[in-house]
Structures are given as C-alpha cells and as structure tokens.
Scaffold this active site. Structure first.
Site, PDB file in Angstrom:
ATOM      1  N   SER A 179       0.823  -1.208   0.000  1.00 17.36           N
ATOM      2  CA  SER A 179       0.000   0.000   0.000  1.00 17.36           C
ATOM      3  C   SER A 179       0.863   1.266   0.000  1.00 17.36           C
ATOM      4  CB  SER A 179      -0.899   0.023   1.233  1.00 17.36           C
ATOM      5  OG  SER A 179      -1.772  -1.074   1.229  1.00 17.36           O
TER       6      SER A 179
HETATM    7  N1  SAH Z   1      -0.703  -4.393   3.819  1.00 17.74           N
HETATM    8  C1  SAH Z   1      -0.172  -5.065   2.673  1.00 17.74           C
HETATM    9  C2  SAH Z   1      -1.224  -5.091   1.598  1.00 17.74           C
HETATM   10  C3  SAH Z   1      -0.989  -6.134   0.595  1.00 17.74           C
HETATM   11  S1  SAH Z   1      -2.238  -6.230  -0.640  1.00 17.74           S
HETATM   12  C4  SAH Z   1       1.064  -4.348   2.190  1.00 17.74           C
HETATM   13  O1  SAH Z   1       1.089  -3.106   2.287  1.00 17.74           O
HETATM   14  O2  SAH Z   1       1.989  -4.994   1.709  1.00 17.74           O
HETATM   15  C5  SAH Z   1      -3.465  -7.200   0.153  1.00 17.74           C
HETATM   16  C6  SAH Z   1      -3.074  -8.598   0.506  1.00 17.74           C
HETATM   17  O3  SAH Z   1      -4.247  -9.258   0.989  1.00 17.74           O
HETATM   18  C7  SAH Z   1      -2.559  -9.449  -0.638  1.00 17.74           C
HETATM   19  O4  SAH Z   1      -1.302  -9.972  -0.310  1.00 17.74           O
HETATM   20  C8  SAH Z   1      -3.614 -10.549  -0.789  1.00 17.74           C
HETATM   21  O5  SAH Z   1      -3.077 -11.805  -1.165  1.00 17.74           O
HETATM   22  C9  SAH Z   1      -4.186 -10.603   0.605  1.00 17.74           C
HETATM   23  N2  SAH Z   1      -5.529 -11.163   0.718  1.00 17.74           N
HETATM   24  C10 SAH Z   1      -6.604 -10.997  -0.087  1.00 17.74           C
HETATM   25  N3  SAH Z   1      -7.668 -11.656   0.393  1.00 17.74           N
HETATM   26  C11 SAH Z   1      -7.271 -12.254   1.543  1.00 17.74           C
HETATM   27  C12 SAH Z   1      -7.917 -13.065   2.514  1.00 17.74           C
HETATM   28  N4  SAH Z   1      -9.186 -13.417   2.400  1.00 17.74           N
HETATM   29  N5  SAH Z   1      -7.188 -13.493   3.570  1.00 17.74           N
HETATM   30  C13 SAH Z   1      -5.893 -13.162   3.711  1.00 17.74           C
HETATM   31  N6  SAH Z   1      -5.225 -12.395   2.820  1.00 17.74           N
HETATM   32  C14 SAH Z   1      -5.906 -11.935   1.752  1.00 17.74           C
END
Ligand code: SAH
Length: 218
Positions: free
Chosen positions: A66
């Site tokens: 993000s």
């Molecule tokens: N806070 C993280 C955001 C990553 S993007 C950062 O800044 O790096 C969001 C993430 O949520 C992705 O890695 C995706 O694989 C994960 N995701 C999506 N749906 C999910 C779920 N149901 N349970 C766990 N992770 C999930």
C-alpha cells in the site's frame, strides 16, 4: 525494532512531511514509526528507489504494497497505544504488519498466498520483530483461536464487512476495513457497541481484492 539508520532516512522524513502531515496524518506515534520502518526492504531490489514514492508498488502475485499515506492513515484510525493485540488480514509485503508491530503489543496477520506469507514472515523475523505471527489462511474467516480481538485491520477490499470478522471483534472493539466494489472502496471504521455494528466512512481508497468465502471469488 526495525532499523533506524540507513540511506533512506531522509526519504522517510520527507514521506512524513509531504505525504502524511499535509494530509492530516499527524499522530506522533504513527509518524515516529513511519520515520523508522525501512519500507524499501519490503519491495524487490529493483524497486527500492521508488519505495518512498506516493503510490503503491507491485510485490508479485498481482498484489501491491500500500501507498505510505494509506498505511499511515489506517494506522492512525486504529488509535493504538502499545498495549493491543491486532488482527491484520492481508499481510502482503509485511510492511503494514511491521508498522503495527511497533504501534501495538502483538500482531496476528493472515495472508492467503503462501509465497507472500513466507517472504513477509522471513523478513519480519530478520528485522527482529518477535511480536508478529503470520499465518497462511483465509482471512475472511478471521483467526478464531485469537478471538475476541479489539483491533482488526483489513488491507484488501471486499463487498461488505465479513461476518466472521465482526463476530470476532470484541465489544468496544474497532475494525478498519475497505468496503466497496472491486476497484474503489470506502475506508470504513467499524465499531461494536452493545453488540451492534456502528460504521463511519473515512474516505475513498483503492485496494486489491479481498478474496474468500465472505468476499470476492478468486
Ligand atoms: N498491507 C499489505 C497489503 C498487501 S495487498 C502491504 O502493504 O503490503 C493485500 C493482501 O491481501 C494481498 O497480499 C492478498 O493476497 C491478501 N488477501 C486478499 N484476500 C485475503 C484473505 N481473504 N485473507 C488473507 N489475505 C488476503
């Protein structure tokens, strides 16, 4: 924890001044942590010089780390004091996890993609975060063994608040979650007051999809 001295220190100071403070992320504990956590280590080497730009970046597997502002803003909305246990859904790169680990007592983070979870877990361990647990799983189901939790942060966008997460939220607890369609969402603060859901919209955002039983299909 985290590194305090590296070549990117001034880049982080600029992020705080130009991307956070100017947009009303002013909580001093949050700013101190964002000045400290080495965001460039959470992206691949070829993208390091862009790690402190005002945008998300790819982290592989079609996911993104993000934008710094969003990380700061969500962290501020949780109003952490250092005593809390936080449940995070969507570990991704682990950067937001590291920020939470410095703001709270303990972080339980769930990531559905094993490769991202492994990488984040290894990096967080290398950086010395011993108050973080990363688990591979479906975050819309929450983490029943850790329930109830007072603080939940969801960092992927779903069509609604997943019921298991609201069930696992403690009375008086707070959840920050993007809710909307697959492209645009509203960052929503959800609170449990006498068992009822109270919601407050806190601005527009664009997250990758929350995938799972109580969100979008893969
Ligand atoms: N806070 C993280 C955001 C990553 S993007 C950062 O800044 O790096 C969001 C993430 O949520 C992705 O890695 C995706 O694989 C994960 N995701 C999506 N749906 C999910 C779920 N149901 N349970 C766990 N992770 C999930």
């Amino acid at each position: 924890m985290g590194r305090t001295r590296d070549a990117y220190e001034s880049a982080r100071a600029r992020v705080v001044e130009e991307q956070l403070v100017r947009r009303e992320v002013t909580e001093e504990r949050v700013l101190a942590v964002m000045r400290r956590v080495p965001r460039h280590l959470f992206v691949e080497e070829a993208l390091r010089n862009r790690a402190y730009g005002d945008h998300p970046l790819p982290i592989g597997e079609e996911q993104t780390i993000s934008q710094p502002y969003i990380v700061g803003f969500m962290s501020q909305l949780l109003e952490l004091t250092g005593q809390e246990k936080v449940l995070e859904v969507g570990t991704g790169s682990g950067y937001q996890t590291a920020v939470l680990a410095e703001l709270a007592r303990r972080v339980c983070s769930i990531e559905r993609l094993p490769r991202l979870a492994e990488r984040a877990r290894a990096l967080l361990e290398k950086l010395g975060y011993d108050n973080v647990w990363v688990r591979v799983g479906s975050g819309t189901l929450g983490w029943p063994d850790e329930a109830p939790v007072h603080w939940i942060l969801v960092t992927a966008g779903g069509p609604s608040v997943p019921p298991p997460l609201f069930q696992q939220l403690a009375e008086g607890g707070r959840m920050v979650v993007p809710v909307g369609d697959a492209v645009n969402q509203v960052l929503t603060v959800v609170e449990k007051v006498h068992g009822e859901m109270k919601t407050r919209p806190c601005g527009e955002c664009k997250f990758v999809k929350l995938v799972g039983k109580y969100a979008w299909e893969a």
